[in-house]
Scaffold this active site. Structure first.
Site, PDB file in Angstrom:
ATOM      1  N   LYS A 108       0.883  -1.179   0.000  1.00 36.15           N
ATOM      2  CA  LYS A 108       0.000   0.000   0.000  1.00 36.15           C
ATOM      3  C   LYS A 108       0.913   1.218   0.000  1.00 36.15           C
ATOM      4  O   LYS A 108       1.397   1.658   1.041  1.00 36.15           O
ATOM      5  CB  LYS A 108      -0.876  -0.015   1.261  1.00 36.15           C
ATOM      6  CG  LYS A 108      -2.247   0.601   1.118  1.00 36.15           C
ATOM      7  CD  LYS A 108      -2.257   2.037   0.656  1.00 36.15           C
ATOM      8  CE  LYS A 108      -2.008   3.038   1.760  1.00 36.15           C
ATOM      9  NZ  LYS A 108      -1.833   4.412   1.262  1.00 36.15           N
TER      10      LYS A 108
ATOM     11  N   GLU B 136       8.291   1.594  11.713  1.00 38.04           N
ATOM     12  CA  GLU B 136       9.434   2.494  11.513  1.00 38.04           C
ATOM     13  C   GLU B 136       8.848   3.897  11.458  1.00 38.04           C
ATOM     14  O   GLU B 136       8.167   4.244  10.486  1.00 38.04           O
ATOM     15  CB  GLU B 136      10.155   2.167  10.207  1.00 38.04           C
ATOM     16  CG  GLU B 136      10.773   0.797  10.165  1.00 38.04           C
ATOM     17  CD  GLU B 136      11.853   0.599  11.196  1.00 38.04           C
ATOM     18  OE1 GLU B 136      12.475   1.586  11.627  1.00 38.04           O
ATOM     19  OE2 GLU B 136      12.065  -0.550  11.591  1.00 38.04           O
TER      20      GLU B 136
ATOM     21  N   CYS C  97      13.539  10.324   7.414  1.00 39.66           N
ATOM     22  CA  CYS C  97      13.162  10.046   8.805  1.00 39.66           C
ATOM     23  C   CYS C  97      14.329  10.258   9.754  1.00 39.66           C
ATOM     24  O   CYS C  97      14.147  10.679  10.879  1.00 39.66           O
ATOM     25  CB  CYS C  97      12.622   8.634   8.909  1.00 39.66           C
ATOM     26  SG  CYS C  97      13.669   7.450   8.082  1.00 39.66           S
TER      27      CYS C  97
ATOM     28  N   GLU D 238       8.842  16.670  14.971  1.00 42.34           N
ATOM     29  CA  GLU D 238       9.409  16.381  13.657  1.00 42.34           C
ATOM     30  C   GLU D 238       8.746  17.296  12.622  1.00 42.34           C
ATOM     31  O   GLU D 238       7.521  17.379  12.562  1.00 42.34           O
ATOM     32  CB  GLU D 238       9.141  14.922  13.279  1.00 42.34           C
ATOM     33  CG  GLU D 238       9.739  14.554  11.941  1.00 42.34           C
ATOM     34  CD  GLU D 238       9.459  13.120  11.540  1.00 42.34           C
ATOM     35  OE1 GLU D 238       8.306  12.684  11.651  1.00 42.34           O
ATOM     36  OE2 GLU D 238      10.400  12.442  11.107  1.00 42.34           O
TER      37      GLU D 238
END
Ligand code: NAD
Length: 486
Positions: A179, A254, A288, A388
């Site tokens: 996906k 993750e 990331c 973030e």
């Protein structure tokens, strides 16, 4: 800047291309031009059910019966084919994500191919053991695939992060449903083409496109799926953990990061300068593990940040399809708005803007381009030191000594990556051990290899991508006991 005709893309289920059961579609936008470049099928429950049925039939049928060595050969060929088609696939990656073609062609697509070839080699080396138990028994273990794996992938490294999940899953004998993110589905669909070209049996690899909040959630809750391998935002990770609890699915997460990049005064400061800028501006900061918190010893901070800011000012974004471009377009309007919102918050909270801070125009008047941005005078409680951003926005924070550097580095809910710059070998290893992060770089930044594990501490998630450690998540162990008593 090239104008493209709108591509039409379908779902890939059981080695067949098909429209979504309800005929819905979603639009894919090139962030560098703001043009719609593709219309992609948007799946619904019936499509998810069909993909699960196909993946199950493949497990019980030809794929499950294939020898491990032959499975490995097919996985190897996927890597080979990705390299053959690297120009075409890299172009798609750049068109839907906005990253420079240099990164797509020279870094991401070769790394994805290498990931398949690395795991191809493991396929026939995954085995159990005989166990010296008490009593007259032969006891051995079998290491078996988990079953159907749903790989839910974000938009920042669309093909590479797909490869990190699909390659070990296939090598271990699972079937997969991918996906991709709604913004960047084109290279997962290109991978589906590769799967048919190398002869993967029907149902082994399926691609379902559509919004995460609906089709992603359906995969997470589906009783026929055995494992979710997710990369994405920490808040989505929480929803996935909740959504998978009814079916007690295996999950690996993750998630996000706010990684500290620590510069001591005894470092090679030219190298640290390159590491500080590359650590945040590579991949437009949509990485990331981006070194978004630059922690600098106060004795050198002022001079060092001046140099970081000067360097940032020379890094102008450009047309992502130009091979000379090193800084591309922010991946979406939504992400650009997020970046700009954090820049405003930083100013309001008293951080000092020393480079960038606004949209950039590459001469077309179009595209989601942002100037590389640097804030000095950031304190640990400020929003841009804690949350973030996922963009090219650097927060510089000072520290007084080694222990304060470690404390500030660890003062975060995240723990994905960290770096330390020093020529003092004892200090480097001392700090590396103290840092709460799944990856620590010493005198470098943003280096990865399929053989080295990658993943989070704390709220950056759990489970590891790449390396032998990732294979553990795609297999389960069965003990078999044979009574040898006469
Ligand atoms: P996101 O969480 O919004 O989306 C990721 C994927 O999950 C997409 O495919 C999306 O459609 C799907 N999704 C969204 N909601 C869902 C739900 N409720 N159920 C199931 N699936 C759902 O993340 P994003 O904005 O695409 O990516 C950026 C984030 O990814 C950042 O936080 C970044 O740090 C993180 N990231 C982490 C790593 C890592 O390895 N740790 C790597 C890259 C990106």
């Amino acid at each position: 800047m090239a104008t493209t005709t709108v591509m039409r893309k379908q779902l890939f289920i059981n080695n067949e291309w098909r429209d979504a059961a309800r005929g819905q579609t979603l639009e894919v936008v090139n962030p560098a031009t703001e043009e719609v470049i593709a219309e992609v099928a948007s799946a619904d429950r019936a499509d998810v059910d069909a993909a699960v049925a196909a993946a199950r039939a493949a497990l019980d049928g030809p794929w499950g019966k294939l020898s491990a060595r032959d499975r490995g050969r097919l996985v190897w060929k996927i890597g080979e084919k990705l390299l053959e088609k690297a120009d075409e696939i890299a172009r798609l990656e750049t068109l839907h994500n906005g990253k420079p073609i240099f990164e797509s062609r020279q870094i991401e697509i070769p790394a994805a191919a290498e990931c398949f070839q690395y795991y191809a080699g493991w396929a026939d080396k995954i085995h159990g053991e005989t166990v010296p138990v008490k009593g007259n028994y032969l006891t051995y273990t079998l290491r078996e695939p988990v079953g159907i794996v749903a790989a839910i992938v974000p938009w920042n490294f669309p093909l590479l992060l797909t490869a990190w999940k699909v390659a070990p899953a296939l090598a271990a004998g699972n079937t997969v449903i991918i996906k991709p993110a709604s913004q960047t589905p084109l290279t997962a669909l290109a991978l589906a083409e590769v799967a048919t070209e190398v002869g993967l049996p029907p149902g082994v690899l399926n691609v379902i496109t559509g919004p995460g909040s609906s089709v992603g959630q359906m995969l997470v809750e589906h009783p026929g799926i055995d494992k979710i391998a997710f990369t994405g935002d920490t808040s989505t990770g929480r929803q996935i953990m909740k959504g998978s609890s009814d079916t007690l699915k295996r999950i690996t997460l993750e998630l996000g990061g706010k990684s500290p990049n620590i510069v001591f005064p005894d470092a090679d400061l030219d190298a640290a300068l390159r590491g500080a800028t590359m650590g945040i501006f590579y991949g437009k900061g949509e990485v990331c593990a981006a070194g978004s918190r630059l922690l600098v010893d106060k004795s050198i901070k002022s001079e060092f940040i001046d140099k970081v800011a000067a360097r940032a000012k020379t890094m102008a974004p450009g047309d992502p399809l130009d091979p000379k471009t090193r800084l591309g377009a922010v991946a979406s309007k939504k992400q650009l708005d997020t970046d700009l919102r954090y820049i405003e918050i930083a100013k309001q909270e008293g951080a000092q803007l020393v480079a960038g801070g606004g949209r950039a125009d590459i001469g077309t008047g179009k595209g989601y381009f942002l100037q590389p941005t640097v804030f000095d005078g950031v304190t640990p409680e400020m929003t841009i030191a804690r949350e973030e951003i996922f963009g090219p926005v650097l927060a510089a924070i000072e520290f007084g000594d080694v222990d304060e550097a470690i404390a500030r580095a660890n003062d975060s809910a995240y723990g994905l990556a960290a770096a330390v710059w020093t020529k003092d070998i004892k200090k480097a290893h001392y700090v590396a051990r103290k840092l709460q992060a799944g990856t620590v770089w010493i005198n470098t930044y943003n280096v990865y290899d399929t053989a080295a594990p990658f993943g989070g501490y704390k709220q950056s998630g759990f489970g590891r991508e790449m390396s032998l450690h990732a294979l553990e998540h795609y297999t389960q162990v069965k003990s078999v006991w044979v009574d040898l008593n006469q």
